[in-house]
Design a protein around this motif. Structure first.
Motif, mmCIF file in Angstrom:
data_model
loop_
_atom_site.group_PDB
_atom_site.id
_atom_site.type_symbol
_atom_site.label_atom_id
_atom_site.label_comp_id
_atom_site.label_asym_id
_atom_site.label_seq_id
_atom_site.Cartn_x
_atom_site.Cartn_y
_atom_site.Cartn_z
ATOM 1 N N GLY A 86 -8.699 9.078 5.292
ATOM 2 C CA GLY A 86 -8.057 9.924 4.282
ATOM 3 C C GLY A 86 -7.919 9.193 2.962
ATOM 4 O O GLY A 86 -8.664 8.240 2.671
ATOM 5 N N ASN A 87 -6.941 9.607 2.184
ATOM 6 C CA ASN A 87 -6.695 9.002 0.862
ATOM 7 C C ASN A 87 -5.383 8.230 0.867
ATOM 8 O O ASN A 87 -4.369 8.727 1.378
ATOM 9 C CB ASN A 87 -6.643 10.097 -0.209
ATOM 10 C CG ASN A 87 -7.973 10.810 -0.355
ATOM 11 O OD1 ASN A 87 -8.991 10.188 -0.653
ATOM 12 N ND2 ASN A 87 -7.982 12.113 -0.128
ATOM 13 N N PHE A 88 -5.400 7.044 0.286
ATOM 14 C CA PHE A 88 -4.228 6.175 0.262
ATOM 15 C C PHE A 88 -4.058 5.597 -1.141
ATOM 16 O O PHE A 88 -5.004 5.533 -1.930
ATOM 17 C CB PHE A 88 -4.378 5.052 1.288
ATOM 18 C CG PHE A 88 -4.507 5.550 2.703
ATOM 19 C CD1 PHE A 88 -3.385 5.726 3.493
ATOM 20 C CD2 PHE A 88 -5.744 5.883 3.233
ATOM 21 C CE1 PHE A 88 -3.495 6.198 4.793
ATOM 22 C CE2 PHE A 88 -5.869 6.354 4.527
ATOM 23 C CZ PHE A 88 -4.744 6.515 5.314
ATOM 24 N N SER A 89 -2.862 5.153 -1.434
ATOM 25 C CA SER A 89 -2.565 4.673 -2.784
ATOM 26 C C SER A 89 -3.370 3.431 -3.148
ATOM 27 O O SER A 89 -3.939 3.334 -4.241
ATOM 28 C CB SER A 89 -1.071 4.385 -2.920
ATOM 29 O OG SER A 89 -0.675 3.388 -1.989
ATOM 30 N N GLU A 90 -3.435 2.473 -2.223
ATOM 31 C CA GLU A 90 -4.182 1.234 -2.501
ATOM 32 C C GLU A 90 -4.786 0.688 -1.214
ATOM 33 O O GLU A 90 -4.089 0.532 -0.201
ATOM 34 C CB GLU A 90 -3.274 0.177 -3.133
ATOM 35 C CG GLU A 90 -4.001 -1.090 -3.548
ATOM 36 C CD GLU A 90 -3.084 -2.130 -4.181
ATOM 37 O OE1 GLU A 90 -3.559 -3.247 -4.462
ATOM 38 O OE2 GLU A 90 -1.896 -1.822 -4.396
ATOM 39 N N VAL A 91 -6.077 0.429 -1.275
ATOM 40 C CA VAL A 91 -6.808 -0.138 -0.139
ATOM 41 C C VAL A 91 -7.620 -1.317 -0.657
ATOM 42 O O VAL A 91 -8.231 -1.237 -1.729
ATOM 43 C CB VAL A 91 -7.749 0.901 0.505
ATOM 44 C CG1 VAL A 91 -8.535 0.272 1.652
ATOM 45 C CG2 VAL A 91 -6.967 2.114 1.006
ATOM 46 N N ILE A 92 -7.629 -2.414 0.103
ATOM 47 C CA ILE A 92 -8.379 -3.608 -0.298
ATOM 48 C C ILE A 92 -9.395 -3.943 0.784
ATOM 49 O O ILE A 92 -9.054 -4.093 1.957
ATOM 50 C CB ILE A 92 -7.444 -4.809 -0.540
ATOM 51 C CG1 ILE A 92 -6.494 -4.521 -1.709
ATOM 52 C CG2 ILE A 92 -8.264 -6.072 -0.819
ATOM 53 C CD1 ILE A 92 -5.491 -5.620 -1.966
ATOM 54 N N PRO A 120 -4.866 7.129 -8.099
ATOM 55 C CA PRO A 120 -3.698 7.361 -8.956
ATOM 56 C C PRO A 120 -2.760 8.460 -8.466
ATOM 57 O O PRO A 120 -1.582 8.467 -8.807
ATOM 58 C CB PRO A 120 -4.325 7.753 -10.305
ATOM 59 C CG PRO A 120 -5.677 7.144 -10.281
ATOM 60 C CD PRO A 120 -6.125 7.241 -8.849
ATOM 61 N N ARG A 121 -3.274 9.387 -7.654
ATOM 62 C CA ARG A 121 -2.428 10.478 -7.163
ATOM 63 C C ARG A 121 -1.303 9.971 -6.274
ATOM 64 O O ARG A 121 -0.254 10.610 -6.157
ATOM 65 C CB ARG A 121 -3.285 11.499 -6.404
ATOM 66 C CG ARG A 121 -4.295 12.222 -7.281
ATOM 67 C CD ARG A 121 -5.261 13.035 -6.447
ATOM 68 N NE ARG A 121 -6.095 12.188 -5.592
ATOM 69 C CZ ARG A 121 -7.003 12.651 -4.738
ATOM 70 N NH1 ARG A 121 -7.199 13.960 -4.641
ATOM 71 N NH2 ARG A 121 -7.732 11.827 -4.014
ATOM 72 N N TYR A 122 -1.521 8.816 -5.645
ATOM 73 C CA TYR A 122 -0.519 8.274 -4.714
ATOM 74 C C TYR A 122 -0.002 6.904 -5.130
ATOM 75 O O TYR A 122 0.951 6.394 -4.543
ATOM 76 C CB TYR A 122 -1.132 8.177 -3.303
ATOM 77 C CG TYR A 122 -1.880 9.417 -2.886
ATOM 78 C CD1 TYR A 122 -1.205 10.584 -2.536
ATOM 79 C CD2 TYR A 122 -3.278 9.436 -2.874
ATOM 80 C CE1 TYR A 122 -1.904 11.732 -2.170
ATOM 81 C CE2 TYR A 122 -3.977 10.580 -2.517
ATOM 82 C CZ TYR A 122 -3.279 11.720 -2.162
ATOM 83 O OH TYR A 122 -3.968 12.862 -1.806
ATOM 84 N N TYR A 123 -0.609 6.320 -6.120
ATOM 85 C CA TYR A 123 -0.297 4.951 -6.534
ATOM 86 C C TYR A 123 1.024 4.899 -7.308
ATOM 87 O O TYR A 123 1.271 5.732 -8.186
ATOM 88 C CB TYR A 123 -1.441 4.445 -7.417
ATOM 89 C CG TYR A 123 -1.363 2.998 -7.810
ATOM 90 C CD1 TYR A 123 -1.674 1.981 -6.924
ATOM 91 C CD2 TYR A 123 -1.005 2.644 -9.113
ATOM 92 C CE1 TYR A 123 -1.627 0.656 -7.310
ATOM 93 C CE2 TYR A 123 -0.965 1.321 -9.508
ATOM 94 C CZ TYR A 123 -1.270 0.328 -8.599
ATOM 95 O OH TYR A 123 -1.227 -0.980 -8.983
ATOM 96 N N THR A 124 1.870 3.934 -6.974
ATOM 97 C CA THR A 124 3.182 3.821 -7.630
ATOM 98 C C THR A 124 3.426 2.434 -8.216
ATOM 99 O O THR A 124 4.501 2.174 -8.768
ATOM 100 C CB THR A 124 4.311 4.144 -6.635
ATOM 101 O OG1 THR A 124 4.215 3.267 -5.507
ATOM 102 C CG2 THR A 124 4.243 5.593 -6.176
ATOM 103 N N GLU A 125 2.444 1.541 -8.108
ATOM 104 C CA GLU A 125 2.622 0.181 -8.607
ATOM 105 C C GLU A 125 2.207 0.085 -10.082
ATOM 106 O O GLU A 125 1.801 1.063 -10.705
ATOM 107 C CB GLU A 125 1.797 -0.793 -7.754
ATOM 108 C CG GLU A 125 2.121 -0.745 -6.277
ATOM 109 C CD GLU A 125 3.575 -1.076 -5.976
ATOM 110 O OE1 GLU A 125 4.101 -2.022 -6.598
ATOM 111 O OE2 GLU A 125 4.189 -0.394 -5.133
ATOM 112 N N ASN A 126 2.257 -1.130 -10.627
ATOM 113 C CA ASN A 126 1.827 -1.393 -11.994
ATOM 114 C C ASN A 126 0.353 -1.769 -11.972
ATOM 115 O O ASN A 126 -0.026 -2.811 -11.426
ATOM 116 C CB ASN A 126 2.670 -2.523 -12.599
ATOM 117 C CG ASN A 126 2.329 -2.791 -14.051
ATOM 118 O OD1 ASN A 126 1.219 -3.144 -14.380
ATOM 119 N ND2 ASN A 126 3.317 -2.615 -14.926
ATOM 120 N N ILE A 127 -0.504 -0.923 -12.569
ATOM 121 C CA ILE A 127 -1.945 -1.133 -12.476
ATOM 122 C C ILE A 127 -2.366 -2.430 -13.161
ATOM 123 O O ILE A 127 -3.254 -3.146 -12.663
ATOM 124 C CB ILE A 127 -2.713 0.072 -13.071
ATOM 125 C CG1 ILE A 127 -4.207 -0.057 -12.783
ATOM 126 C CG2 ILE A 127 -2.446 0.211 -14.565
ATOM 127 C CD1 ILE A 127 -4.570 0.061 -11.323
#
Length: 391
Positions: free
Chosen positions: A308-314, A352-359
């Protein structure tokens, strides 16, 4: 003669009595049927989620004095009975078939095209929204001038398969929309995906019939264009598409209620294989594959890519490269990203739809060298999260 008239009057009288009786019986049966269905709907086991409609269903309303007073209880009760009504899926399917039979070609924002193709209604170009997005992207680029900045916006099926659209369906020229947006950017390498997709020999294989995503064939074409822009040796690795399911019915089927076709999902297999690990940052989860096989037994089978879609994946690989790529993306990128893994030591994926950190903090922390924005046109043109999250 009089006897014949009397007989006719008796016949008419009997017929009228029969009609009244039939009407009474019909009304009684309809009332009993409706009452029975309502009772079954209320007493039956509630469904939390409708896979066919791809949405959560209303739950049983809570009775309270305030809810009754302001009318919320009746509204919630109406939604509950409607969502939990027994045989709901069958009734919706029947209604949809009737609508299509009588010529309806748009249902819930989905165009019903030729040869079982379903199309997401194309987004209009909102000047104000686009200016905000471009301003944010330019500012992020200005704060990171030493990095390489790329953007690739993919056209949707309505642009590439316009001859499959229903007659007189309102559409948009996405090629012009994308060019128009690119003109707002400063210092970006803007990648043209419209031209190569339009030049494909078998365009009908580029998009799913039942879903808004592109297929592995389209992702392969886009990868070659992106690899060229990023100066990657696309011949260093060979990719073979492997079929993982042939029973995919996506979001457009769910939204429209049209389930007349099934799609096949392919995933790219790379040779030689480069080992890697995948870290889902917020979920604190680590896996060794970008594929989630469990999703193939669920409704949202496209989620086989990353789950699925997640805020940040490494993704960290044993690549020979020492470079770090950041991909800012929507779900179109999910089927293409596996092909980029061998070329980078690390790929930082941000939605970006789920990301809440400082880019900016993430860019500096991960020592990013290249930034690729990868979206489909409909999602991008409707997006507000970029300007809201990254400004």
């Amino acid at each position: 003669m009089n006897d014949n008239n009397n007989n006719e009057r008796k016949t008419k009288k009997v017929t009228k009595q029969d009609y009244n009786l039939y009407a009474l019986i019909s009304a009684l049966l309809a009332t009993i049927l409706l009452f029975t269905l309502s009772i079954l709907s209320i007493t039956g086991e509630d469904r939390e989620y409708s896979e066919n409609e791809n949405r959560y269903l209303a739950s049983k309303p809570v009775i309270s004095f305030s809810a009754i007073k302001d009318g919320r209880f009746m509204q919630d009760a109406d939604s509950y009975i409607s969502d939990q009504f027994v045989f709901r899926d069958s009734l919706i399917s029947t209604r949809t078939k009737i609508d299509v039979f009588f010529g309806k070609r748009e249902i819930n924002g989905v165009y019903i095209g030729k040869h079982h193709f379903l199309f997401e209604k194309p987004a209009a170009y909102n000047e104000e929204r686009i200016e905000k997005t471009a301003k944010t992207m330019n500012e992020l680029r200005g704060n990171n001038k030493k990095l390489n900045h790329y953007v690739a916006i993919a056209p949707n099926a309505s642009e590439i398969l316009s001859n499959y659209l229903p007659m007189n369906a309102p559409s948009q020229n996405q090629t012009d929309q994308i060019k128009r947006f690119y003109a707002n950017l400063n210092g970006f390498k803007c990648i043209d995906l419209c031209t190569p997709l339009k030049e494909a020999k078998e365009p009908e294989k580029l998009y799913y019939k039942t879903d808004h995503h592109w297929t592995a064939d389209a992702a392969n074409i886009a990868f070659n264009e992106i690899a060229s822009a990023l100066k990657l040796d696309s011949k260093a690795y060979k990719y073979k598409n492997l079929a993982v399911t042939n029973s995919f019915q996506g979001t457009l089927a769910s939204s429209s209620g049209i389930f007349s076709a099934k799609d096949t999902i392919y995933i790219p297999a790379v040779a030689p294989e480069v080992p890697y690990t995948v870290t889902y940052v917020n979920e604190n989860k680590v896996t060794r594959s970008v594929y989630d096989e469990k999703k193939l037994s669920e409704k949202s089978k496209y989620d086989v890519f990353f789950g699925g879609n997640f805020s940040e994946v490494i993704i960290e690989s044993e690549s020979k490269s020492d470079k770090v790529l950041m991909v800012i993306k929507d779900s179109y990128a999910n089927s293409l990203l596996p092909m980029l893994i061998p070329y980078y030591k690390k790929i930082v994926i941000v939605d970006p739809r789920y990301y809440t950190e400082n880019i900016q903090h993430t860019i500096e922390k991960e020592n990013v060298a290249d930034i690729l924005w990868l979206y489909n046109a409909n999602t991008f043109l409707n997006d507000t999260s970029i300007s809201e999250k990254f400004s």
